[in-house]
Design an enzyme around this catalytic site. Sequence first.
Site, PDB file in Angstrom:
ATOM      1  CG  ASN A 111      -1.987   1.063   1.150  1.00 45.26           C
ATOM      2  OD1 ASN A 111      -1.702   2.253   1.215  1.00 45.26           O
ATOM      3  ND2 ASN A 111      -3.241   0.639   1.025  1.00 45.26           N
ATOM      4  CG  HIS A 142      -9.933  -3.234  -1.977  1.00 52.13           C
ATOM      5  ND1 HIS A 142      -9.539  -3.872  -0.825  1.00 52.13           N
ATOM      6  CD2 HIS A 142      -9.028  -2.244  -2.189  1.00 52.13           C
ATOM      7  CE1 HIS A 142      -8.432  -3.310  -0.370  1.00 52.13           C
ATOM      8  NE2 HIS A 142      -8.101  -2.327  -1.172  1.00 52.13           N
ATOM      9  CE  LYS A 146      -7.075  -5.531  -3.671  1.00 53.80           C
ATOM     10  NZ  LYS A 146      -5.937  -5.047  -4.491  1.00 53.80           N
TER      11      LYS A 146
END
Length: 253
Positions: A111, A142, A146
Amino acid sequence: MLRIALSGCNGRMGRVITDICAHKDNVKIVAGFDLAGQKLADFPVYADPHEFTGACDVIIDFSNVSSTDSLLDYCLKNKTPVVICTTGHDEAQLARITAASAEIPVFRSGNMSLGINLMLDLLRKCAKVLGGGFDVEIVEKHHNQKLDAPSGTALMLADAVKESLPYEAEYVYDRHERREKRPAHEIGISAVRGGTIVGEHSVLFCGRDEVIEIRHSAQSREVFAVGAVNAAVFLAACKAPGLYNMQDVIASL
């Protein structure tokens, strides 16, 4: 002027990074890599990194794990530092990334958000203080496009907790076949996929009659793009090969 090649330039994050760089005076995207090879901005786009014969100072990779091997081949051949923001690598690819860092500067993070990386430090402290008597659960959310689950960020958070616990924790991703009470020495990790959620991560420390929750919510993809560009500036200034992460960038600020 820092010259950047952008892998995954036509993807969601690639387009955000392109916009960020267009508003900066000290960086310029000189080439893009994308499997379709479609030109969407004012720089040339190549389906294969090896087709690019120009010069760049650093590569930002926000593509797909299927492109990792080819990208590392290019970087090793040309001694080009690389910022790897893509997640979902298997163990063999992670080993190859580590091996590459012995020859070139490699930045890798699950991240790119400054907030998430500060959250890691908070989790280590919480786990050290609470870990013996609190159950730990992680929930990540998410968007529905994804590919990998759990997210690379969720695993980063789990690893930060695990390293500070007084016991060896087991990661549990699915309980629907486990007909038993929750064992004490586990970290539960749950993934939610839906709509256009950019990224939400919650870590819960659940004790007797109290719950402590540490949560991060990304409101837009720009927070990751800014982090990636900052990482590229940092990595391009590194002279020594090595495996770097966002903690190194934070320490340099």
